[in-house]
Design a protein around this motif. Structure first.
Motif, PDB file in Angstrom:
ATOM      1  N   ILE A 158       0.862  -1.186   0.000  1.00 19.79           N
ATOM      2  CA  ILE A 158       0.000   0.000   0.000  1.00 19.79           C
ATOM      3  C   ILE A 158       0.896   1.232   0.000  1.00 19.79           C
ATOM      4  O   ILE A 158       1.722   1.413   0.911  1.00 19.79           O
ATOM      5  CB  ILE A 158      -0.939   0.025   1.211  1.00 19.79           C
ATOM      6  CG1 ILE A 158      -1.841  -1.219   1.223  1.00 19.79           C
ATOM      7  CG2 ILE A 158      -1.801   1.299   1.194  1.00 19.79           C
ATOM      8  CD1 ILE A 158      -2.762  -1.309   2.424  1.00 19.79           C
ATOM      9  N   VAL A 159       0.760   2.062  -1.010  1.00 23.62           N
ATOM     10  CA  VAL A 159       1.499   3.317  -1.126  1.00 23.62           C
ATOM     11  C   VAL A 159       0.494   4.454  -1.008  1.00 23.62           C
ATOM     12  O   VAL A 159      -0.475   4.527  -1.766  1.00 23.62           O
ATOM     13  CB  VAL A 159       2.248   3.406  -2.471  1.00 23.62           C
ATOM     14  CG1 VAL A 159       2.909   4.778  -2.635  1.00 23.62           C
ATOM     15  CG2 VAL A 159       3.292   2.298  -2.565  1.00 23.62           C
ATOM     16  N   ASP A 160       0.706   5.335  -0.040  1.00 20.50           N
ATOM     17  CA  ASP A 160      -0.208   6.445   0.225  1.00 20.50           C
ATOM     18  C   ASP A 160       0.579   7.752   0.160  1.00 20.50           C
ATOM     19  O   ASP A 160       1.559   7.925   0.897  1.00 20.50           O
ATOM     20  CB  ASP A 160      -0.849   6.279   1.607  1.00 20.50           C
ATOM     21  CG  ASP A 160      -2.041   7.197   1.826  1.00 20.50           C
ATOM     22  OD1 ASP A 160      -2.143   8.230   1.131  1.00 20.50           O
ATOM     23  OD2 ASP A 160      -2.879   6.884   2.695  1.00 20.50           O
ATOM     24  N   GLY A 161       0.176   8.624  -0.732  1.00 18.48           N
ATOM     25  CA  GLY A 161       0.873   9.892  -0.863  1.00 18.48           C
ATOM     26  C   GLY A 161       2.315   9.738  -1.302  1.00 18.48           C
ATOM     27  O   GLY A 161       3.171  10.551  -0.951  1.00 18.48           O
ATOM     28  N   ASP A 164      -8.168  11.580  -2.063  1.00 21.80           N
ATOM     29  CA  ASP A 164      -9.386  10.771  -2.098  1.00 21.80           C
ATOM     30  C   ASP A 164      -9.423   9.847  -3.312  1.00 21.80           C
ATOM     31  O   ASP A 164     -10.456   9.260  -3.630  1.00 21.80           O
ATOM     32  CB  ASP A 164     -10.631  11.666  -2.074  1.00 21.80           C
ATOM     33  CG  ASP A 164     -10.707  12.582  -3.289  1.00 21.80           C
ATOM     34  OD1 ASP A 164      -9.710  12.656  -4.050  1.00 21.80           O
ATOM     35  OD2 ASP A 164     -11.753  13.229  -3.480  1.00 21.80           O
ATOM     36  N   GLN A 165      -8.289   9.703  -3.997  1.00 26.24           N
ATOM     37  CA  GLN A 165      -8.189   8.802  -5.142  1.00 26.24           C
ATOM     38  C   GLN A 165      -7.442   7.540  -4.733  1.00 26.24           C
ATOM     39  O   GLN A 165      -6.444   7.614  -4.014  1.00 26.24           O
ATOM     40  CB  GLN A 165      -7.433   9.482  -6.298  1.00 26.24           C
ATOM     41  CG  GLN A 165      -7.935  10.863  -6.675  1.00 26.24           C
ATOM     42  CD  GLN A 165      -9.334  10.816  -7.251  1.00 26.24           C
ATOM     43  OE1 GLN A 165      -9.706   9.850  -7.897  1.00 26.24           O
ATOM     44  NE2 GLN A 165     -10.109  11.863  -7.005  1.00 26.24           N
ATOM     45  N   GLU A 203      -5.287  11.212 -16.813  1.00 24.34           N
ATOM     46  CA  GLU A 203      -4.699  11.998 -15.727  1.00 24.34           C
ATOM     47  C   GLU A 203      -4.871  11.301 -14.376  1.00 24.34           C
ATOM     48  O   GLU A 203      -4.004  11.402 -13.499  1.00 24.34           O
ATOM     49  CB  GLU A 203      -5.324  13.389 -15.704  1.00 24.34           C
ATOM     50  CG  GLU A 203      -4.910  14.238 -16.905  1.00 24.34           C
ATOM     51  CD  GLU A 203      -5.741  15.501 -17.057  1.00 24.34           C
ATOM     52  OE1 GLU A 203      -6.615  15.744 -16.176  1.00 24.34           O
ATOM     53  OE2 GLU A 203      -5.539  16.225 -18.040  1.00 24.34           O
ATOM     54  N   ARG A 204      -5.996  10.598 -14.217  1.00 28.17           N
ATOM     55  CA  ARG A 204      -6.186   9.841 -12.980  1.00 28.17           C
ATOM     56  C   ARG A 204      -5.085   8.786 -12.826  1.00 28.17           C
ATOM     57  O   ARG A 204      -4.504   8.635 -11.747  1.00 28.17           O
ATOM     58  CB  ARG A 204      -7.567   9.162 -13.008  1.00 28.17           C
ATOM     59  CG  ARG A 204      -7.883   8.307 -11.790  1.00 28.17           C
ATOM     60  CD  ARG A 204      -8.151   9.159 -10.573  1.00 28.17           C
ATOM     61  NE  ARG A 204      -9.326   9.973 -10.756  1.00 28.17           N
ATOM     62  CZ  ARG A 204     -10.575   9.595 -10.463  1.00 28.17           C
ATOM     63  NH1 ARG A 204     -10.785   8.399  -9.946  1.00 28.17           N
ATOM     64  NH2 ARG A 204     -11.585  10.408 -10.641  1.00 28.17           N
ATOM     65  N   ALA A 238     -11.951   6.058   2.074  1.00 26.05           N
ATOM     66  CA  ALA A 238     -12.742   7.282   1.921  1.00 26.05           C
ATOM     67  C   ALA A 238     -12.157   8.467   2.681  1.00 26.05           C
ATOM     68  O   ALA A 238     -12.547   9.614   2.431  1.00 26.05           O
ATOM     69  CB  ALA A 238     -14.179   7.022   2.384  1.00 26.05           C
ATOM     70  N   LEU A 239     -11.254   8.234   3.616  1.00 22.10           N
ATOM     71  CA  LEU A 239     -10.661   9.343   4.364  1.00 22.10           C
ATOM     72  C   LEU A 239      -9.832  10.226   3.433  1.00 22.10           C
ATOM     73  O   LEU A 239      -9.050   9.731   2.620  1.00 22.10           O
ATOM     74  CB  LEU A 239      -9.761   8.813   5.480  1.00 22.10           C
ATOM     75  CG  LEU A 239     -10.448   8.077   6.633  1.00 22.10           C
ATOM     76  CD1 LEU A 239      -9.401   7.467   7.569  1.00 22.10           C
ATOM     77  CD2 LEU A 239     -11.363   9.018   7.406  1.00 22.10           C
ATOM     78  N   HIS A 240     -10.019  11.532   3.522  1.00 19.13           N
ATOM     79  CA  HIS A 240      -9.210  12.436   2.717  1.00 19.13           C
ATOM     80  C   HIS A 240      -9.097  13.777   3.426  1.00 19.13           C
ATOM     81  O   HIS A 240      -9.624  13.956   4.521  1.00 19.13           O
ATOM     82  CB  HIS A 240      -9.793  12.595   1.307  1.00 19.13           C
ATOM     83  CG  HIS A 240     -11.177  13.169   1.277  1.00 19.13           C
ATOM     84  ND1 HIS A 240     -12.303  12.410   1.483  1.00 19.13           N
ATOM     85  CD2 HIS A 240     -11.605  14.444   1.071  1.00 19.13           C
ATOM     86  CE1 HIS A 240     -13.377  13.182   1.398  1.00 19.13           C
ATOM     87  NE2 HIS A 240     -12.986  14.417   1.159  1.00 19.13           N
TER      88      HIS A 240
END
Length: 416
Positions: free
Chosen positions: A81-84, A213-214, A250-251, A365-367
């Motif tokens: 899991i990679v976040d940010g 949030d993506q 772009e997404r 869903a957390l953003h």
């Protein structure tokens, strides 16, 4: 050839997916006659569940199917899991002390073809393709006594002591039976597409990428592709399409720049994508006299952690021996008791998986600054505790297998 207008079997299964075909094969092995009605003429199902959990791999071996599928699937060894832009959690399935610790990616056509081949070699097994159930047959007391189906050769009636609805998340059998259910929509839908596998990735890792949030799921797919699923707001496909394909490109640029070139080359129209409406369904009663639901028809789950195929196969191997004993006892009320016992035995494991999925959905869903920080912190806490990580993932992947003695001893020596 004109089809016989009526068939008789002990069980009629509506739906030739993983739940329906596994159940039919297991019944035929137990000398229970079964007819499977499958509305498609082939098994080439795109963007259907291909993730098979370790427990189901273990079951496929016990059912004698794993060797037949050798070369058709790919083991997954890691989850990341990679976040940010930062890796916040990584799981290695080598660390799980079970006979079959690895989930696999197995295209459904290969699984269903293998099941059908086994079934067609068994007495009492009949698979009717391009057969669409149109009505349930019932006696004067409301007991289901079979199914009417439409085929290219005309209408056919299958008389059966038990009809099984294995026809998926939008089950027509469930609707025709009038069994009430509650559909719980989630806050997102998922757009799926398939791309060539990037050279810089290893092909044994599930990747989850999150940015604000993506979020996207990146699943290696046998033999040389990657399935990509990214979230959009519930009902947001029309708005996304109105922005044009550049919005889709772009997404992917944000979530996986490694795929930027491939998505522009391979996805040239919206027909190259597929949208999955994300919801769960809760069915209070999975059965009525003469009928039972299995798989997604009884308990629709979300795509997270690949639980759909897993629970479909477990449903089948749980129900088959119960029905064998019920028919040996004379059928009738014994079959009704067996279907009730089946639901009692399966409701809790399904509920646990649903709860795990919904907790993960809430994390996705957390953003915003606070929500993103909280989510990353939770993943990092999980990542720093191998014991906690194994406990959480075991709830999804290892409901049936028991730790092997060798693995347990190694774990004790390592102190983990």
């Amino acid at each position: 050839m004109t089809m016989t207008a009526e068939l008789t079997a002990q069980v009629c299964v509506v739906g030739g997916g993983p739940a329906g075909l596994t159940l039919a094969v297991e019944l035929a092995k137990r000398s229970v006659s079964v007819v499977v009605l499958e509305q498609s003429g082939h098994f080439n199902r795109s963007f259907r569940g291909e993730s098979v959990s370790p427990d189901s791999v273990w079951l496929l071996e016990r059912l004698g199917l794993l060797d037949a599928l050798d070369g058709a699937y790919q083991q997954m060894h890691h989850m990341e899991i990679v976040d940010g832009g930062r890796t916040v959690m990584r799981a290695d399935f080598d660390d799980f002390p079970y006979p079959h610790p690895y989930p696999v990616e197995l295209p459904q056509p290969a699984l269903l073809s293998a099941l059908a081949e086994v079934g067609e070699g068994l007495p009492g097994f009949t698979l009717l393709r391009r057969a669409t159930a149109v009505a349930l047959e019932q006696d004067g007391h409301g007991t289901v006594t079979g199914v009417r189906a439409r085929t290219p050769d005309g209408e056919i009636t299958v008389r059966a002591a038990l009809t099984v609805g294995a026809d998926g998340r939008f089950s027509k059998v469930r609707e025709m039976a009038g069994l009430p259910y509650r559909k719980v929509p989630l806050d997102r839908d998922v757009v799926w597409l398939k791309l060539p596998f990037p050279a810089e990735w290893d092909d044994r890792t599930y990747r989850i990428r999150i940015r604000g949030d993506q979020h996207g799921l990146f699943i290696p797919t046998h033999p040389d592709s990657v399935r990509v699923g990214f979230n959009i707001p519930k009902g947001g496909l029309k708005e996304l399409r109105a922005k044009g394909l550049n919005a889709l490109y772009e997404r992917l640029d944000q979530l996986a720049p490694e795929l930027s070139g491939a998505v522009r080359q391979e996805i040239t129209s919206w027909s190259d994508t597929s949208m999955l409406d994300i919801f769960t369904s809760v069915v209070p009663n999975w059965s009525m006299p003469g009928l039972v639901l299995v798989g997604d028809a009884a308990h629709t789950l979300t795509p997270i952690l690949g639980q759909g195929v897993n629970h479909a196969i477990i449903d089948a191997v749980t129900l088959a021996p119960l029905l064998e004993r019920a028919f040996t006892a004379g059928g009738g009320p014994a079959v009704t008791r067996a279907t009730a016992q089946f639901q009692r035995s399966r409701e809790e494991p399904v509920s646990r998986s649903r709860g795990l999925q919904l907790r993960q959905e809430r994390l996705f869903a957390l953003h915003g600054p606070l929500g993103g920080t909280l989510r990353r912190s939770l993943y990092q806490v999980l990542d720093r505790s191998p014991r906690l990580k194994r406990r959480v993932l075991a709830g999804a992947y290892f409901q049936l297998q028991k730790p092997s003695a060798a693995h347990r001893a190694a774990r004790m020596r390592a102190g983990t």
